[in-house]
Design an enzyme around this catalytic site. Sequence first.
Site, PDB file in Angstrom:
ATOM      1  CB  SER A  22       9.978   0.560   5.923  1.00 49.94           C
ATOM      2  OG  SER A  22       9.027  -0.458   6.314  1.00 49.94           O
ATOM      3  NE  ARG A  23       7.982  -0.960  12.352  1.00 48.31           N
ATOM      4  CZ  ARG A  23       7.018  -0.253  12.045  1.00 48.31           C
ATOM      5  NH1 ARG A  23       7.265   0.916  11.714  1.00 48.31           N
ATOM      6  NH2 ARG A  23       5.843  -0.380  12.548  1.00 48.31           N
ATOM      7  CD  GLU A  78      12.234   3.411  15.637  1.00 47.48           C
ATOM      8  OE1 GLU A  78      12.611   3.774  14.391  1.00 47.48           O
ATOM      9  OE2 GLU A  78      10.783   3.563  15.869  1.00 47.48           O
ATOM     10  CG  HIS A 115       8.443   5.474  13.921  1.00 46.06           C
ATOM     11  ND1 HIS A 115       9.017   4.341  14.189  1.00 46.06           N
ATOM     12  CD2 HIS A 115       7.336   5.372  13.150  1.00 46.06           C
ATOM     13  CE1 HIS A 115       8.238   3.397  13.733  1.00 46.06           C
ATOM     14  NE2 HIS A 115       7.205   3.940  12.917  1.00 46.06           N
ATOM     15  CD  GLN A 116       8.497  13.969  11.355  1.00 40.70           C
ATOM     16  OE1 GLN A 116       9.419  14.407  12.100  1.00 40.70           O
ATOM     17  NE2 GLN A 116       7.646  15.021  10.658  1.00 40.70           N
ATOM     18  CB  ALA A 117       6.636   8.458   7.916  1.00 46.70           C
ATOM     19  NE  ARG A 151      -2.287  -1.886   3.087  1.00 51.00           N
ATOM     20  CZ  ARG A 151      -2.165  -1.662   4.504  1.00 51.00           C
ATOM     21  NH1 ARG A 151      -2.739  -0.720   4.688  1.00 51.00           N
ATOM     22  NH2 ARG A 151      -1.330  -2.078   5.056  1.00 51.00           N
ATOM     23  CB  ILE A 152       3.465   2.441   2.209  1.00 46.99           C
ATOM     24  CG1 ILE A 152       2.556   2.601   3.571  1.00 46.99           C
ATOM     25  CG2 ILE A 152       4.525   3.786   2.319  1.00 46.99           C
ATOM     26  CD1 ILE A 152       3.263   2.426   4.842  1.00 46.99           C
ATOM     27  CG  ASP A 158      10.072   8.743   9.957  1.00 50.67           C
ATOM     28  OD1 ASP A 158      10.214   9.469  10.739  1.00 50.67           O
ATOM     29  OD2 ASP A 158       9.332   7.944  10.070  1.00 50.67           O
TER      30      ASP A 158
HETATM   31  N1  NAD Z   1       7.468   5.148   9.612  1.00 53.07           N
HETATM   32  C1  NAD Z   1       6.167   5.132   9.742  1.00 53.07           C
HETATM   33  O1  NAD Z   1       5.613   5.893  10.363  1.00 53.07           O
HETATM   34  C2  NAD Z   1       5.374   3.935   9.350  1.00 53.07           C
HETATM   35  C3  NAD Z   1       4.332   3.851   9.338  1.00 53.07           C
HETATM   36  C4  NAD Z   1       3.250   2.749   8.754  1.00 53.07           C
HETATM   37  C5  NAD Z   1       4.025   1.494   8.175  1.00 53.07           C
HETATM   38  N2  NAD Z   1       5.220   1.849   8.479  1.00 53.07           N
HETATM   39  C6  NAD Z   1       6.158   0.447   7.588  1.00 53.07           C
HETATM   40  O2  NAD Z   1       5.717   0.522   6.299  1.00 53.07           O
HETATM   41  C7  NAD Z   1       5.779  -0.627   6.053  1.00 53.07           C
HETATM   42  C8  NAD Z   1       4.991  -1.132   4.707  1.00 53.07           C
HETATM   43  O3  NAD Z   1       3.498  -1.002   4.980  1.00 53.07           O
HETATM   44  P1  NAD Z   1       2.401  -1.101   3.916  1.00 53.07           P
HETATM   45  O4  NAD Z   1       1.298  -0.902   4.739  1.00 53.07           O
HETATM   46  O5  NAD Z   1       2.853  -0.759   2.733  1.00 53.07           O
HETATM   47  O6  NAD Z   1       2.350  -2.729   3.895  1.00 53.07           O
HETATM   48  P2  NAD Z   1       1.755  -3.828   3.009  1.00 53.07           P
HETATM   49  O7  NAD Z   1       1.669  -4.900   3.617  1.00 53.07           O
HETATM   50  O8  NAD Z   1       0.459  -3.068   2.155  1.00 53.07           O
HETATM   51  O9  NAD Z   1       3.095  -3.896   2.012  1.00 53.07           O
HETATM   52  C9  NAD Z   1       4.424  -4.721   2.270  1.00 53.07           C
HETATM   53  C10 NAD Z   1       4.825  -5.063   0.855  1.00 53.07           C
HETATM   54  O10 NAD Z   1       5.946  -5.834   1.137  1.00 53.07           O
HETATM   55  C11 NAD Z   1       5.908  -7.021   0.496  1.00 53.07           C
HETATM   56  N3  NAD Z   1       6.849  -8.011   1.325  1.00 53.07           N
HETATM   57  C12 NAD Z   1       6.677  -8.692   2.356  1.00 53.07           C
HETATM   58  N4  NAD Z   1       7.774  -9.394   2.683  1.00 53.07           N
HETATM   59  C13 NAD Z   1       8.478  -9.330   1.690  1.00 53.07           C
HETATM   60  C14 NAD Z   1       9.668 -10.034   1.309  1.00 53.07           C
HETATM   61  N5  NAD Z   1      10.049 -10.928   2.378  1.00 53.07           N
HETATM   62  N6  NAD Z   1      10.214  -9.626   0.176  1.00 53.07           N
HETATM   63  C15 NAD Z   1       9.800  -8.850  -0.542  1.00 53.07           C
HETATM   64  N7  NAD Z   1       8.874  -8.104  -0.491  1.00 53.07           N
HETATM   65  C16 NAD Z   1       8.125  -8.514   0.567  1.00 53.07           C
HETATM   66  C17 NAD Z   1       4.699  -7.406   0.392  1.00 53.07           C
HETATM   67  O11 NAD Z   1       4.691  -8.439  -0.599  1.00 53.07           O
HETATM   68  C18 NAD Z   1       3.852  -6.029   0.296  1.00 53.07           C
HETATM   69  O12 NAD Z   1       3.911  -5.723  -1.092  1.00 53.07           O
HETATM   70  C19 NAD Z   1       5.056  -1.477   7.376  1.00 53.07           C
HETATM   71  O13 NAD Z   1       5.681  -2.690   7.382  1.00 53.07           O
HETATM   72  C20 NAD Z   1       5.826  -0.705   8.397  1.00 53.07           C
HETATM   73  O14 NAD Z   1       7.131  -1.273   8.649  1.00 53.07           O
HETATM   74  C21 NAD Z   1       6.186   2.603   8.709  1.00 53.07           C
END
Ligand code: NAD
Length: 334
Positions: free
Chosen positions: A232-233, A262, A294-296, A153-154, A257
């Site tokens: 992401s993480r 952290e 971590h403010q994204a 999604r992101i 971020d």
């Molecule tokens: N900084 C922030 O404030 C913040 C906020 C929300 C989410 N996040 C991070 O963003 C990440 C993504 O969120 P999202 O909503 O897009 O998740 P999502 O589940 O929609 O997308 C994750 C994508 O990663 C792929 N994936 C999973 N495992 C994989 C692997 N081993 N190899 C290759 N691709 C792989 C999946 O197929 C999927 O398309 C979250 O897991 C979270 O860690 C960060």
Amino acid sequence: MEILAFGVQADEKPLIEKAFAGVHEVRCLDVFLTEDTAAIAVGHEVISTSVNAQLNAEVLRALAAGGTAMIAQRSTGFNNIDLEVAEQLGLTIARVSTYSPYSVAEFAWTLAMAVNRRIVRASNRTRDFDFRLDGLMGRDMRGRTVGVLGTGRIGEAFTRIAHGFGMELLGWDIAPAPGCVELGMKYVDKDELVAAADLISLHVPLLPATHHLIGADELRAMKDDAILVNSSRGGLIDSDALVGELRKGRFSGVGLDVYEAEAGLFFLDKSMEAVDDDTLARLMTFPNVLVTSHQAYYTVDAVAQIVDTTARNIKDHLAGRRGENVLVPAAAAP
Ligand SMILES: NC(=O)c1ccc[n+]([C@@H]2O[C@H](COP(=O)([O-])OP(=O)(O)OC[C@H]3O[C@@H](n4cnc5c(N)ncnc54)[C@H](O)[C@@H]3O)[C@@H](O)[C@H]2O)c1
């Protein structure tokens, strides 16, 4: 019934009060849930916690002993919760499985463009009435190549913005996204993406398979003038290896971020304490590195969705419904 919400930021409080208005009393605390603060929850059947709450076995046992039956976590991630112990204690734990992906995607672009166009340095200079341009040169994004690791999604929302900039799109994911393919994204293997991209943005979850996804080899393979963004993480990047490459003067910019160590730092004011994390301290010294805490996700839209879902999760629990946001240990998951 009074709901006790831990770790509430000042901006978040009115949104929480609005989400619960007319349904439940809510008491917002700015302290985070830890072993030291768990005692405040005594007598509260339902509590709500933030992304960095310590929900380990000891805290969960203290909560259960104090009468807590449900914990509504205000985040998607739940790596801070010992789900097996929660299940043994009969605690219900719910999270927010989805909210605005645009909050994070737009922030990843904010970091990318801030390091590309040297915004922090420019702002520091103009505040000092230093109006020179030396050292502020950036690059057009149009025609350059972006590499998106994780096109969920992101990642897809990030890709749509990249498409708007007129970039070549490279993707890497176990499951290509039809929406990204439609935009012209070419899915390639990680090595090809890392070597070809001018901008790399990480959007996969942190799993054993993705830990240090960008490690010493990948960093060495990147273009010297590439931009790397991680919203992401933290554990997706080997931070020590990153410091090693930055010391050589490599990379046009790095926007972080998230950071692998952290916990215990981000969201807290550490400005009066000595920093004992040498890797983070070294990262902060590079002029081409920008770190945010971590403010994204932190937009009014995303936080409103998070608190509304939290209120719904609590309502479901009190009505005896088991919604899709209830967490169960992986072994017991359907
Ligand atoms: N900084 C922030 O404030 C913040 C906020 C929300 C989410 N996040 C991070 O963003 C990440 C993504 O969120 P999202 O909503 O897009 O998740 P999502 O589940 O929609 O997308 C994750 C994508 O990663 C792929 N994936 C999973 N495992 C994989 C692997 N081993 N190899 C290759 N691709 C792989 C999946 O197929 C999927 O398309 C979250 O897991 C979270 O860690 C960060």
